[in-house]
Design an enzyme around this catalytic site. Structure first.
Site, PDB file in Angstrom:
ATOM      1  N   ASP A   1      -3.089   4.628  -2.032  1.00 15.43           N
ATOM      2  CA  ASP A   1      -3.940   5.481  -2.050  1.00 15.43           C
ATOM      3  C   ASP A   1      -4.775   6.724  -2.396  1.00 15.43           C
ATOM      4  O   ASP A   1      -4.854   7.737  -2.686  1.00 15.43           O
ATOM      5  CB  ASP A   1      -3.643   5.800  -0.224  1.00 15.43           C
ATOM      6  CG  ASP A   1      -4.801   6.015   0.716  1.00 15.43           C
ATOM      7  OD1 ASP A   1      -5.055   4.716   0.943  1.00 15.43           O
ATOM      8  OD2 ASP A   1      -4.834   7.334   1.354  1.00 15.43           O
TER       9      ASP A   1
ATOM     10  N   HIS B   1     -11.051  -2.662   3.699  1.00 18.53           N
ATOM     11  CA  HIS B   1     -10.464  -2.332   5.512  1.00 18.53           C
ATOM     12  C   HIS B   1     -11.752  -1.296   5.505  1.00 18.53           C
ATOM     13  O   HIS B   1     -11.878  -0.312   7.278  1.00 18.53           O
ATOM     14  CB  HIS B   1      -9.796  -2.382   5.203  1.00 18.53           C
ATOM     15  CG  HIS B   1      -8.876  -1.129   4.474  1.00 18.53           C
ATOM     16  ND1 HIS B   1      -8.693  -1.118   3.226  1.00 18.53           N
ATOM     17  CD2 HIS B   1      -8.297   0.035   5.303  1.00 18.53           C
ATOM     18  CE1 HIS B   1      -8.556   0.432   2.659  1.00 18.53           C
ATOM     19  NE2 HIS B   1      -8.305   0.460   4.082  1.00 18.53           N
ATOM     20  N   ASP B   2     -12.457  -0.636   4.410  1.00 15.40           N
ATOM     21  CA  ASP B   2     -13.582   0.994   4.249  1.00 15.40           C
ATOM     22  C   ASP B   2     -14.738   0.387   4.470  1.00 15.40           C
ATOM     23  O   ASP B   2     -15.053   1.791   4.687  1.00 15.40           O
ATOM     24  CB  ASP B   2     -13.045   1.985   3.421  1.00 15.40           C
ATOM     25  CG  ASP B   2     -11.589   1.620   3.481  1.00 15.40           C
ATOM     26  OD1 ASP B   2     -10.959   1.898   4.634  1.00 15.40           O
ATOM     27  OD2 ASP B   2     -10.924   2.524   2.498  1.00 15.40           O
TER      28      ASP B   2
ATOM     29  N   GLU C   1      -6.558   3.734  -6.280  1.00 14.23           N
ATOM     30  CA  GLU C   1      -7.924   3.746  -4.924  1.00 14.23           C
ATOM     31  C   GLU C   1      -8.307   4.826  -5.674  1.00 14.23           C
ATOM     32  O   GLU C   1      -8.274   5.730  -5.758  1.00 14.23           O
ATOM     33  CB  GLU C   1      -7.866   3.770  -3.616  1.00 14.23           C
ATOM     34  CG  GLU C   1      -9.026   4.162  -3.250  1.00 14.23           C
ATOM     35  CD  GLU C   1      -9.221   4.309  -1.506  1.00 14.23           C
ATOM     36  OE1 GLU C   1      -9.946   3.574  -0.836  1.00 14.23           O
ATOM     37  OE2 GLU C   1      -7.898   5.146  -1.229  1.00 14.23           O
TER      38      GLU C   1
ATOM     39  N   ASP D   1       0.716  -1.134  -0.034  1.00 10.45           N
ATOM     40  CA  ASP D   1       0.334  -0.273   0.312  1.00 10.45           C
ATOM     41  C   ASP D   1       0.642   0.921  -0.065  1.00 10.45           C
ATOM     42  O   ASP D   1       1.651   1.307   0.861  1.00 10.45           O
ATOM     43  CB  ASP D   1      -1.077  -0.076   1.406  1.00 10.45           C
ATOM     44  CG  ASP D   1      -1.967   0.429   0.979  1.00 10.45           C
ATOM     45  OD1 ASP D   1      -2.144   1.849   0.723  1.00 10.45           O
ATOM     46  OD2 ASP D   1      -3.174  -0.330   1.651  1.00 10.45           O
TER      47      ASP D   1
HETATM   48  C1  NOJ Z   1      -8.257   5.246   1.666  1.00 10.74           C
HETATM   49  C2  NOJ Z   1      -7.527   4.553   3.235  1.00 10.74           C
HETATM   50  O1  NOJ Z   1      -8.518   3.186   1.847  1.00 10.74           O
HETATM   51  C3  NOJ Z   1      -8.274   4.002   3.959  1.00 10.74           C
HETATM   52  O2  NOJ Z   1      -8.896   3.569   4.800  1.00 10.74           O
HETATM   53  C4  NOJ Z   1      -7.658   5.851   4.355  1.00 10.74           C
HETATM   54  O3  NOJ Z   1      -8.385   6.379   5.657  1.00 10.74           O
HETATM   55  C5  NOJ Z   1      -7.720   6.923   3.819  1.00 10.74           C
HETATM   56  N1  NOJ Z   1      -7.446   6.833   2.421  1.00 10.74           N
HETATM   57  C6  NOJ Z   1      -6.892   8.432   3.963  1.00 10.74           C
HETATM   58  O4  NOJ Z   1      -5.315   7.172   4.093  1.00 10.74           O
END
Ligand code: NOJ
Length: 527
Positions: A201, A325-326, A264, A99
């Site tokens: 990210d 994870h989000d 992402e 990542d």
């Molecule tokens: C996306 C990530 O997947 C998330 O977990 C994070 O809080 C935010 N970007 C900020 O980096």
């Protein structure tokens, strides 16, 4: 098939390192833990492991606040542990994807310490500093993705700095060439250590409007939704200049051969496609989160697959994601019976699938009592937190599900004594067995991994049917999104069921039609 690059053929498995395997008894997973579980990943049949951030970090956002882009946080281990992980993964023919978090650093990064020290600091322009508005307030109306203003006043120099996420995550200024150079060096640092690619990210955030114009209001905003949605993010992200930045990263990877750049991106399909870049100089795989955002109905998913396929640029390789994870877990969203259908969909669509750890054992929403909340977003905006999808992997019926000798940092699901890898791995009807069989089929049949796609008209509107084909091989996938049994016609000829989401139908031969049970998906081979 061997001619196709690995990241097109293969399946990516996302590990959230805090929650995969603890080896040092602190209740938090670590790198030696991931290494210890590589045999499991090889057994499962995935091809690459993407590891959420393990860099030194104050952990304000659990590692997405990086204090050193070229190190490992002691919580997770050492650089030597990382090298061991890469070597052991490669020994098992598993790729390692890191990542990379270039949009913002931690407030504790020495770059930011220097930047904030004075307006004359040589690193001042490494971050985004603006004067207050005439009333002393923030420079514009941009909001943080975690709620509240995206600007924090730093009294020492009387200017605001911008942070798309927490105040502890100041955004870097990618218009500054020295920032680009430093980030490229960081990429090379990991490429030299053998990583096979990066998941970048919030890649669509890297460039912001040069004029810092206010974002327009979103008239459709409904209270209760995350505050960020009060405005359309027209000027704070997704700017045309971002494509040169991404091409710059691709150019860093290019001399290293078959490495992958995954971006992402949470944008609608039309905008998402732009991230393949002009002449495919953008992300190899702009993450496609559409399945997460589409209602779980056969027709809606069919329409989505068709419009996504149709929108792809020539040569652009598709990809699919059910969770990360989000996002709430797929089994939490659609229930276990449909989570099986979803697994069959994910692993038979055209394009690289990314599987989120724990989805293969059907982990669902794990309730997190208020006193155990860890996600800063949940503290800022209750109800939006991500802890329930970040709970520990459940390995066996040993204390703490074999995850740790200590109390895990987040609770386990209540059903862990039954829902764990050990209990499910040899059970013919388990969701884990289903995943393993799907992954094996995908490896064995080029039609599934690299073949073409076409939609097939289904009789019932609760069924999504499609074919995957390559050379002489045609596979048909029929997914029953409904809770009623039904019979679906097949085109002429003989068909054999290769796999069903229910145990025991493999090898069944049929002609003309196939019976589908409630919530059942099947894969048939023609001939
Ligand atoms: C996306 C990530 O997947 C998330 O977990 C994070 O809080 C935010 N970007 C900020 O980096």
């Amino acid at each position: 098939m061997t001619e196709t690059v690995w990241w097109k053929r293969g399946t990516v498995y996302q590990v959230y390192p805090r929650s995969f395997q603890d080896t040092d008894g602190d209740g938090v997973g670590d790198l030696p833990g991931i290494t210890a579980r590589l045999d499991y990943l090889a057994w499962l049949g995935v091809d690459a492991v993407w590891i959420s951030p393990v860099y030194p970090s104050p952990m304000a956002d659990f590692g997405y606040d990086v204090a050193d882009y070229c190190g490992i946080d002691p919580l997770f281990g050492t650089l030597a542990d990382f090298d061991t992980l890469v070597a052991e993964a490669h020994r098992r023919k598993l790729k390692v994807i890191l990542d990379f978090v270039p949009n913002h650093s931690s407030i504790a990064h020495p770059w930011f310490t220097q930047s904030r020290s004075s307006r004359q600091s040589p690193k001042r322009d490494w971050y985004i500093w603006r004067d207050p508005a005439p009333d002393g307030g923030p420079p514009n109306n941009w909001l943080s993705n975690f709620g509240g203003p995206a600007w924090t006043l730093d009294p020492a120099t009387g200017q605001y700095y911008y942070h798309a996420f927490l105040p502890e995550q100041p955004d870097l200024n990618w218009r500054e060439p020295a920032v680009r150079a430093a980030m490229h060096d960081a990429l090379r640092f990991w490429l030299e250590r053998g990583v096979d690619g990066f998941r970048v990210d919030v890649i669509w955030h890297l460039m912001k409007d040069a004029g810092f114009r206010d974002n327009p209001e979103n008239p459709g905003y409904r209270p209760g939704a995350p505050e960020i949605n009060r405005f359309h993010q027209v000027y704070s992200a997704d700017q045309p200049e971002v494509f040169a930045v991404i091409a710059g990263m691709r150019a860093v990877l290019a001399p290293y051969g078959e490495r992958v750049l995954i971006g992402e991106i949470y944008l609608p399909i039309e905008r998402l496609m732009a991230y393949y870049g002009p002449d495919l100089t953008g992300a190899d795989l702009p993450f496609n989160f559409q399945l997460i955002q589409t209602p779980w109905k056969a027709g809606a998913v069919r329409d989505l697959v068709e419009s996504y396929e149709a929108a792809l640029p020539p040569g652009g390789w598709p990809n699919w994601v059910l969770g990360n994870h989000d996002q709430p877990r797929i089994a939490a969203r659609v229930g276990e019976a449909q989570a099986r259908v979803a697994a069959m969909l994910l692993l038979t669509l055209r394009g690289t699938p990314t599987l989120y750890y724990g989805d293969e054992i059907g982990l669902a929403h794990v309730p997190v009592p208020p006193e155990r909340v860890r996600d800063p977003w949940e503290r800022n905006e209750p109800g939006h937190g991500r802890d329930p999808e970040r709970t520990p992997m459940q390995w066996d019926d040993a204390p703490n599900a074999g995850f740790s000798e200590a109390e895990p940092w987040l609770p386990l699901a209540a059903d862990w004594p039954a829902r764990n890898v050990e209990a499910l791995r040899d059970a013919p009807g388990s969701i884990l067995t289903l995943h393993r069989r799907l992954l094996r089929l995908r490896r064995e049949h080029p039609a599934l991994s690299v073949g073409d796609y076409r939609t097939v008209a289904a009789a019932g509107d609760e069924v999504f049917a499609y074919e995957r084909f390559a050379g002489p091989e045609t596979m048909r996938v029929l997914l029953n999104f409904g809770a009623d049994a039904r019979t679906e016609p097949l085109s002429e000829g003989a068909w054999t069921i290769l796999l069903s989401t229910r145990a025991g139908r493999g090898g069944e031969a049929t002609r003309d039609s196939v019976a589908l049970g409630p919530d059942e998906g099947v894969i048939l081979l023609r001939g």
